[in-house]
Design a protein around this motif. Structure first.
Motif, PDB file in Angstrom:
ATOM      1  N   TYR A 274       0.889  -1.171   0.000  1.00  0.00           N
ATOM      2  CA  TYR A 274       0.000   0.000   0.000  1.00  0.00           C
ATOM      3  C   TYR A 274       0.923   1.216   0.000  1.00  0.00           C
ATOM      4  CZ  TYR A 274      -3.559   3.299   1.746  1.00  0.00           C
ATOM      5  OH  TYR A 274      -4.417   4.357   1.912  1.00  0.00           O
ATOM      6  N   TRP A 275       0.892   1.991  -1.097  1.00  0.00           N
ATOM      7  CA  TRP A 275       1.843   3.084  -1.273  1.00  0.00           C
ATOM      8  C   TRP A 275       1.297   4.410  -0.770  1.00  0.00           C
ATOM      9  CZ3 TRP A 275       6.675   1.865  -2.406  1.00  0.00           C
ATOM     10  CH2 TRP A 275       6.906   0.638  -3.044  1.00  0.00           C
ATOM     11  N   SER A 276       2.202   5.160  -0.159  1.00  0.00           N
ATOM     12  CA  SER A 276       1.848   6.484   0.319  1.00  0.00           C
ATOM     13  C   SER A 276       3.059   7.380   0.065  1.00  0.00           C
ATOM     14  CB  SER A 276       1.568   6.367   1.818  1.00  0.00           C
ATOM     15  OG  SER A 276       0.636   7.302   2.215  1.00  0.00           O
ATOM     16  N   TRP A 277       2.883   8.696   0.175  1.00  0.00           N
ATOM     17  CA  TRP A 277       3.987   9.618  -0.089  1.00  0.00           C
ATOM     18  C   TRP A 277       4.226  10.527   1.109  1.00  0.00           C
ATOM     19  CZ3 TRP A 277       1.365   7.230  -3.783  1.00  0.00           C
ATOM     20  CH2 TRP A 277       2.062   6.814  -4.906  1.00  0.00           C
ATOM     21  N   GLY A 278       5.500  10.660   1.481  1.00  0.00           N
ATOM     22  CA  GLY A 278       5.846  11.621   2.525  1.00  0.00           C
ATOM     23  C   GLY A 278       5.844  12.999   1.894  1.00  0.00           C
ATOM     24  N   ASN A 279       5.846  14.015   2.697  1.00  0.00           N
ATOM     25  CA  ASN A 279       5.834  15.384   2.169  1.00  0.00           C
ATOM     26  C   ASN A 279       4.799  15.506   1.070  1.00  0.00           C
ATOM     27  OD1 ASN A 279       7.819  16.550   3.698  1.00  0.00           O
ATOM     28  ND2 ASN A 279       9.429  15.681   2.409  1.00  0.00           N
ATOM     29  N   ARG A 280       3.567  15.129   1.411  1.00  0.00           N
ATOM     30  CA  ARG A 280       2.571  14.900   0.365  1.00  0.00           C
ATOM     31  C   ARG A 280       2.378  16.086  -0.564  1.00  0.00           C
ATOM     32  NH1 ARG A 280      -0.927  11.631   4.510  1.00  0.00           N
ATOM     33  NH2 ARG A 280      -0.196   9.578   3.960  1.00  0.00           N
ATOM     34  N   GLN A 281       2.620  17.263  -0.060  1.00  0.00           N
ATOM     35  CA  GLN A 281       2.333  18.444  -0.882  1.00  0.00           C
ATOM     36  C   GLN A 281       3.450  18.743  -1.876  1.00  0.00           C
ATOM     37  OE1 GLN A 281       3.288  18.255   2.144  1.00  0.00           O
ATOM     38  NE2 GLN A 281       4.278  20.059   2.975  1.00  0.00           N
ATOM     39  N   LYS A 282       4.610  18.083  -1.732  1.00  0.00           N
ATOM     40  CA  LYS A 282       5.742  18.440  -2.589  1.00  0.00           C
ATOM     41  C   LYS A 282       5.950  17.424  -3.685  1.00  0.00           C
ATOM     42  CE  LYS A 282       8.404  20.948   0.854  1.00  0.00           C
ATOM     43  NZ  LYS A 282       8.728  20.242   2.098  1.00  0.00           N
ATOM     44  N   LYS A 283       6.396  17.932  -4.813  1.00  0.00           N
ATOM     45  CA  LYS A 283       6.617  17.069  -5.973  1.00  0.00           C
ATOM     46  C   LYS A 283       7.598  15.944  -5.640  1.00  0.00           C
ATOM     47  CE  LYS A 283       6.761  16.306 -10.604  1.00  0.00           C
ATOM     48  NZ  LYS A 283       5.707  16.206 -11.555  1.00  0.00           N
ATOM     49  N   GLY A 284       8.701  16.279  -4.984  1.00  0.00           N
ATOM     50  CA  GLY A 284       9.728  15.265  -4.731  1.00  0.00           C
ATOM     51  C   GLY A 284       9.426  14.357  -3.551  1.00  0.00           C
ATOM     52  N   GLY A 285       8.239  14.521  -2.926  1.00  0.00           N
ATOM     53  CA  GLY A 285       7.912  13.716  -1.745  1.00  0.00           C
ATOM     54  C   GLY A 285       8.117  12.237  -2.012  1.00  0.00           C
ATOM     55  N   LYS A 286       8.850  11.570  -1.147  1.00  0.00           N
ATOM     56  CA  LYS A 286       9.229  10.178  -1.431  1.00  0.00           C
ATOM     57  C   LYS A 286       8.111   9.204  -1.088  1.00  0.00           C
ATOM     58  CE  LYS A 286      13.263   8.158  -0.548  1.00  0.00           C
ATOM     59  NZ  LYS A 286      13.715   7.687  -1.867  1.00  0.00           N
ATOM     60  N   SER A 287       7.990   8.181  -1.913  1.00  0.00           N
ATOM     61  CA  SER A 287       6.974   7.177  -1.654  1.00  0.00           C
ATOM     62  C   SER A 287       7.503   6.133  -0.683  1.00  0.00           C
ATOM     63  CB  SER A 287       6.569   6.509  -2.957  1.00  0.00           C
ATOM     64  OG  SER A 287       7.698   5.939  -3.572  1.00  0.00           O
ATOM     65  N   PHE A 288       6.589   5.519   0.046  1.00  0.00           N
ATOM     66  CA  PHE A 288       6.976   4.440   0.955  1.00  0.00           C
ATOM     67  C   PHE A 288       5.811   3.465   1.103  1.00  0.00           C
ATOM     68  CE2 PHE A 288       4.979   7.736   3.409  1.00  0.00           C
ATOM     69  CZ  PHE A 288       4.261   7.080   4.406  1.00  0.00           C
ATOM     70  N   VAL A 289       6.119   2.254   1.537  1.00  0.00           N
ATOM     71  CA  VAL A 289       5.066   1.262   1.769  1.00  0.00           C
ATOM     72  C   VAL A 289       4.509   1.510   3.157  1.00  0.00           C
ATOM     73  CG1 VAL A 289       4.568  -1.198   2.039  1.00  0.00           C
ATOM     74  CG2 VAL A 289       6.133  -0.434   0.254  1.00  0.00           C
ATOM     75  N   GLN A 290       3.219   1.815   3.200  1.00  0.00           N
ATOM     76  CA  GLN A 290       2.620   2.185   4.473  1.00  0.00           C
ATOM     77  C   GLN A 290       1.826   1.021   5.062  1.00  0.00           C
ATOM     78  OE1 GLN A 290      -0.175   5.507   4.365  1.00  0.00           O
ATOM     79  NE2 GLN A 290       0.720   6.213   6.259  1.00  0.00           N
ATOM     80  N   THR A 291       1.846   0.940   6.398  1.00  0.00           N
ATOM     81  CA  THR A 291       1.035  -0.058   7.084  1.00  0.00           C
ATOM     82  C   THR A 291      -0.416   0.366   7.004  1.00  0.00           C
ATOM     83  OG1 THR A 291       2.864  -0.394   8.602  1.00  0.00           O
ATOM     84  CG2 THR A 291       0.715  -1.246   9.298  1.00  0.00           C
ATOM     85  N   VAL A 292      -1.286  -0.540   6.606  1.00  0.00           N
ATOM     86  CA  VAL A 292      -2.706  -0.198   6.511  1.00  0.00           C
ATOM     87  C   VAL A 292      -3.357  -0.352   7.887  1.00  0.00           C
ATOM     88  CG1 VAL A 292      -2.831  -0.772   4.063  1.00  0.00           C
ATOM     89  CG2 VAL A 292      -3.369  -2.548   5.752  1.00  0.00           C
ATOM     90  N   SER A 293      -4.599   0.038   8.001  1.00  0.00           N
ATOM     91  CA  SER A 293      -5.274   0.039   9.302  1.00  0.00           C
ATOM     92  C   SER A 293      -5.405  -1.383   9.851  1.00  0.00           C
ATOM     93  CB  SER A 293      -6.660   0.664   9.164  1.00  0.00           C
ATOM     94  OG  SER A 293      -7.551  -0.274   8.581  1.00  0.00           O
ATOM     95  N   PRO A 294      -5.594  -1.502  11.175  1.00  0.00           N
ATOM     96  CA  PRO A 294      -5.740  -2.844  11.763  1.00  0.00           C
ATOM     97  C   PRO A 294      -6.829  -3.669  11.063  1.00  0.00           C
ATOM     98  CG  PRO A 294      -5.505  -1.205  13.499  1.00  0.00           C
ATOM     99  CD  PRO A 294      -5.599  -0.437  12.207  1.00  0.00           C
ATOM    100  N   GLN A 295      -7.964  -3.065  10.736  1.00  0.00           N
ATOM    101  CA  GLN A 295      -9.019  -3.824  10.037  1.00  0.00           C
ATOM    102  C   GLN A 295      -8.580  -4.245   8.644  1.00  0.00           C
ATOM    103  OE1 GLN A 295     -13.381  -2.849   9.815  1.00  0.00           O
ATOM    104  NE2 GLN A 295     -12.517  -0.940  10.601  1.00  0.00           N
ATOM    105  N   ALA A 296      -7.882  -3.324   7.958  1.00  0.00           N
ATOM    106  CA  ALA A 296      -7.499  -3.599   6.569  1.00  0.00           C
ATOM    107  C   ALA A 296      -6.348  -4.594   6.487  1.00  0.00           C
ATOM    108  CB  ALA A 296      -7.144  -2.300   5.853  1.00  0.00           C
TER     109      ALA A 296
END
Ligand code: NDP
Length: 316
Positions: A274-296
């Protein structure tokens, strides 16, 4: 050989810009939409070259329409290298549930059940492609996850033990957990089902097919038409709030680029992620694999959603 991607819901927002970004990368895009003239106008407006896409009708809320779409796609003779489940509705002000042709609550029917059927059917098409790096993606959202700031605002998603699904999910049932109708929660519940579906697809089919199954949160794309059913004042203030206060705002172009990267770029070839991006507002914000919610990330719930959804869409 030109690769083909099917993207649902490309008449606006993230899906439209993902279609554009993939066309720019040389992919042929099948735009799976319910409003053909609107989609055609949108494709032209953002400048997607005519020879790099086609539009095929689908109403995700209508299971017969999903089946017909797959038939049409097969009749086109194209091979399938990627599928993006992007279409969704969000109706925060709704007090009484709307129903799909089958009688299911409409946001769960559109966002989850339609995509569940589409992914299951198109898995067969994807298996036939000889392209080694095929991918199937379903859009997630931060609001599926109460562990994150963006997911803390109530109502929180809760599938319970899928009592509503088990009862057949028709009136008087309105929610997956069988409880009282809450439209915002119905949207969030459907997004938890999207993430669970992606993880279950990965568990069942990644090893045997080599297909990469992923989900992503592209950031808060606060000015897409997703919020068109909200109060006008909310629609005006929400983008400003996300730009200036939370910093979570992402433009539609950037969100589309992110989806395209998850479809096509080598660094996103990690099935089950499940991919997410740090520094979401910036173009260069790096992507990372994020832990999904306990239910998910609840494997038993994933199996339960899978088995019950199969019944609801007529695959079991
Ligand atoms: P939009 O409302 O701009 O796009 C939604 C798309 O889905 C439209 O093309 C719409 O078509 C289509 N659609 C809706 N219902 C159906 C249906 N029954 N059959 C076929 N197509 C349908 O929203 P976004 O671009 O913001 O959302 C796209 C995805 O991104 C969603 O999955 C959403 O959950 C996710 N997302 C969005 C975020 C955001 O901040 N905007 C954040 C996180 C995730 P039509 O024009 O016909 O209505």
């Amino acid at each position: 050989n030109q690769k083909t991607v099917v993207i649902t819901g490309t008449s606006s927002g993230v899906g439209l810009y993902a279609a554009k970004a993939l066309a720019q990368r040389g992919w042929f895009v099948v735009m799976a939409c319910r409003d053909i003239p609107k989609t055609e106008a949108a494709a032209q407006e953002v400048g997607i070259p005519k020879d790099s896409y086609t539009i095929m009708p689908i109403d995700l809320a209508d299971l017969a329409s999903v089946r017909k779409f797959v038939q049409n796609f097969r009749a086109s003779g194209r091979s399938l290298e990627a599928l993006v489940g992007n279409a969704a509705i969000y109706m925060p002000l709704l007090k009484e549930p709307l129903r799909s042709p089958e009688g299911y609550e409409l946001s769960m029917a559109t966002n989850h059940l339609g995509h569940f059927l589409l992914c299951n059917m198109m898995l067969e098409d994807m298996k036939k492609s000889t392209y080694p790096d095929r991918r199937m993606i379903i859009l997630g959202t931060v609001t599926h996850n109460p562990d994150e700031l963006g997911g803390k605002i109530p109502p929180r998603p809760d599938l319970g033990n899928l009592e509503g699904f088990a009862k057949g999910f028709k009136a008087p049932v309105t929610m997956a957990d069988g409880k009282k109708f809450e439209s915002v929660k119905a949207y969030k519940d459907s997004k938890v089902c999207n993430v669970l579906t992606m993880r279950e697809l990965h568990r069942r089919y990644h090893e045997s097919t080599g297909i990469t199954f992923t989900s992503l949160y592209p950031g808060c794309v606060a000015d897409t038409p997703l919020f068109r059913n909200h109060y006008p004042l909310f629609q005006k203030l929400f983008p400003l709030f996300q730009k200036n206060i939370t910093g979570g705002y992402v433009s539609q172009e950037l969100a589309g680029e992110r989806v395209a990267a998850v479809v096509a770029d080598p660094e996103y070839k990690q099935s089950g992620a499940y991919w997410s991006w740090g520094n979401r507002q910036k173009k260069g914000g790096k992507s990372f694999v994020q832990t999904v919610s306990p239910q998910a990330r609840d494997d038993e719930k994933a199996v339960l959603v899978w088995d019950l959804s199969k019944k609801l869409v007529g695959l079991a």
